[in-house]
Design a protein around this motif. Structure first.
Motif, PDB file in Angstrom:
ATOM      1  N   TYR A   9       0.829  -1.211   0.000  1.00 14.34           N
ATOM      2  CA  TYR A   9       0.000   0.000   0.000  1.00 14.34           C
ATOM      3  C   TYR A   9       0.863   1.261   0.000  1.00 14.34           C
ATOM      4  CZ  TYR A   9      -3.441   3.482   1.315  1.00 14.34           C
ATOM      5  OH  TYR A   9      -4.226   4.607   1.326  1.00 14.34           O
ATOM      6  N   CYS A  10       1.814   1.335   0.907  1.00 15.86           N
ATOM      7  CA  CYS A  10       2.656   2.535   1.024  1.00 15.86           C
ATOM      8  C   CYS A  10       3.516   2.738  -0.217  1.00 15.86           C
ATOM      9  CB  CYS A  10       3.533   2.446   2.269  1.00 15.86           C
ATOM     10  SG  CYS A  10       2.598   2.576   3.818  1.00 15.86           S
ATOM     11  N   THR A  11       3.998   1.629  -0.791  1.00 21.74           N
ATOM     12  CA  THR A  11       4.815   1.721  -2.004  1.00 21.74           C
ATOM     13  C   THR A  11       4.006   2.278  -3.170  1.00 21.74           C
ATOM     14  OG1 THR A  11       6.207  -0.137  -1.309  1.00 21.74           O
ATOM     15  CG2 THR A  11       6.237   0.451  -3.650  1.00 21.74           C
ATOM     16  N   PHE A  12       2.805   1.724  -3.373  1.00 13.50           N
ATOM     17  CA  PHE A  12       1.950   2.210  -4.455  1.00 13.50           C
ATOM     18  C   PHE A  12       1.565   3.669  -4.229  1.00 13.50           C
ATOM     19  CE2 PHE A  12       0.362  -2.375  -5.036  1.00 13.50           C
ATOM     20  CZ  PHE A  12       1.363  -2.620  -5.979  1.00 13.50           C
ATOM     21  N   TRP A  13       1.209   3.982  -2.998  1.00 12.13           N
ATOM     22  CA  TRP A  13       0.750   5.343  -2.673  1.00 12.13           C
ATOM     23  C   TRP A  13       1.871   6.353  -2.894  1.00 12.13           C
ATOM     24  CZ3 TRP A  13       1.953   9.341   0.584  1.00 12.13           C
ATOM     25  CH2 TRP A  13       0.964  10.288   0.828  1.00 12.13           C
ATOM     26  N   TYR A  14       3.040   6.073  -2.327  1.00 11.68           N
ATOM     27  CA  TYR A  14       4.139   7.038  -2.403  1.00 11.68           C
ATOM     28  C   TYR A  14       4.681   7.165  -3.828  1.00 11.68           C
ATOM     29  CZ  TYR A  14       8.174   9.729  -0.841  1.00 11.68           C
ATOM     30  OH  TYR A  14       9.097  10.719  -0.661  1.00 11.68           O
ATOM     31  N   SER A  15       4.759   6.045  -4.532  1.00 14.43           N
ATOM     32  CA  SER A  15       5.261   6.099  -5.909  1.00 14.43           C
ATOM     33  C   SER A  15       4.315   6.887  -6.806  1.00 14.43           C
ATOM     34  CB  SER A  15       5.466   4.685  -6.468  1.00 14.43           C
ATOM     35  OG  SER A  15       4.238   3.971  -6.500  1.00 14.43           O
ATOM     36  N   SER A  16       3.010   6.838  -6.517  1.00 11.07           N
ATOM     37  CA  SER A  16       2.053   7.611  -7.321  1.00 11.07           C
ATOM     38  C   SER A  16       2.261   9.105  -7.109  1.00 11.07           C
ATOM     39  CB  SER A  16       0.614   7.219  -6.963  1.00 11.07           C
ATOM     40  OG  SER A  16       0.215   7.745  -5.700  1.00 11.07           O
ATOM     41  N   ILE A  17       2.628   9.497  -5.893  1.00  8.38           N
ATOM     42  CA  ILE A  17       2.901  10.900  -5.598  1.00  8.38           C
ATOM     43  C   ILE A  17       4.140  11.365  -6.368  1.00  8.38           C
ATOM     44  CG2 ILE A  17       3.624  12.521  -3.816  1.00  8.38           C
ATOM     45  CD1 ILE A  17       0.785  11.916  -3.458  1.00  8.38           C
TER      46      ILE A  17
END
Length: 325
Positions: A9-17
């Protein structure tokens, strides 16, 4: 398993930013020198569509939202107030606004603590998206709020501005400070919320009223039914809530007072109501059941369903790997 979910979750979220900043925000930066108004339209559009991303992720990671009360009208020039239960509330507010908005055309801006703007990625994007950062020094913050209202009024665009009147999230330390404040001013002690700070809220409302750029206040009350993700570290560990309740009450401009004292009373009364409802939920597990209409959740877009299938496959692979060990 939970740790793997949290890391995904954190990887997908942060990479999208980071991807959004590098591939979308940076390339349109020159537009600012051509037309400030057009640049703001572009950043609003980019951020609005990005909000669908965490909404989809939470949906497919199993977080269910139960939203009652009033729809958020996309063309309202409004203030949104909400209890600040955890430091990660903003992460769950985007899906709430997405589901509760009558159209996918809202423009949500946050008022946040100043240090957040230095956080690589999210801090940069929110600065470019015209979020307001305050330092908790009233002389400076007053000018910043005034400048923000003047700017959005000049754009003639309809924005919804979120402010957390409590100023910080609910923790044992902040609750103790709230109790000290209650003792000092002979107020009732709260245990589900903190006593709200009224100065910024009153000034923001007055400035919007003064410029006739104000349609409503939306009062949101959020409660996490099981897991409470108090910090980003909890999310990283995969402690995502299974169920989140949110009740929304709209107060039109004619229902909102204009004097500072009346606005203080208005805000403190809303927090008294929150304390009662949240305490009642803790006892009965029932939340705003009287005269509340359930808001149906909006169907996800096809592209987000594809993302969801990818996420579900990752969850399946993680669970399969765990079972084989």
């Amino acid at each position: 398993m939970n740790l793997l979910i949290g890391i995904f979750y954190c990887t997908f979220w942060y990479s999208s930013i980071l991807a959004g900043y590098a591939l979308l925000y940076c390339p349109i930066w020159p537009v600012l020198f051509i037309s400030n108004k057009y640049y703001r339209k572009l950043t609003d559009l980019i951020f609005r569509f990005w909000e669908l991303y965490p909404t989809a992720m939470l949906h497919y990671f199993g977080t269910k939202f139960i939203i009652t009360g009033d729809h958020i009208l996309h063309d309202d020039r409004a203030i949104i107030i909400m209890n600040h239960r955890t430091r990660t509330d903003w992460n769950f507010l985007w899906p709430i606004v997405h589901y509760a908005s009558d159209q996918l055309n809202h423009n949500l801006k946050f008022i946040l603590k100043d240090p957040i703007k230095f956080f690589p990625g999210p801090g940069w994007v929110m600065q470019l998206s015209c979020f307001l950062y305050i330092k908790r020094r009233w002389d400076e913050d007053r000018c910043k709020i005034k400048n923000l209202v003047e700017y959005i009024s000049s754009l003639k665009r309809n924005y919804q501005i979120l402010i957390f009147p409590e100023g910080t999230d609910l923790t044992p330390k902040t609750l103790e400070k709230s109790h000290q404040y209650a003792n000092k001013y002979n107020l009732k002690k709260y245990y589900q919320v903190l006593h709200p700070r009224t100065a910024g809220f009153c000034f923001l409302v007055n400035q919007l009223q003064k410029r006739k750029h104000f349609d409503a206040i939306y009062d949101l009350t959020i409660v996490y039914a099981d897991h409470i993700p108090q910090t980003e570290h909890d999310i990283l560990k995969g402690s995502l809530p299974n169920q989140i309740y949110c009740h929304i009450k709209r107060y039109g401009s004619t229902e909102v007072p204009s004097t500072e004292e009346e606005l203080k009373t208005f805000l403190t009364q809303k927090w008294m109501d929150k304390e009662y409802e949240l305490a009642n939920f803790e006892k009965t597990n029932q939340f705003f059941i009287k005269n509340s209409q359930l808001i149906p959740l909006r169907t996800m877009l096809l592209g987000l369903h594809i993302l969801g299938l990818f996420i579900r496959n990752l969850r399946y692979q993680a669970l399969k790997k765990q079972n084989n060990q």
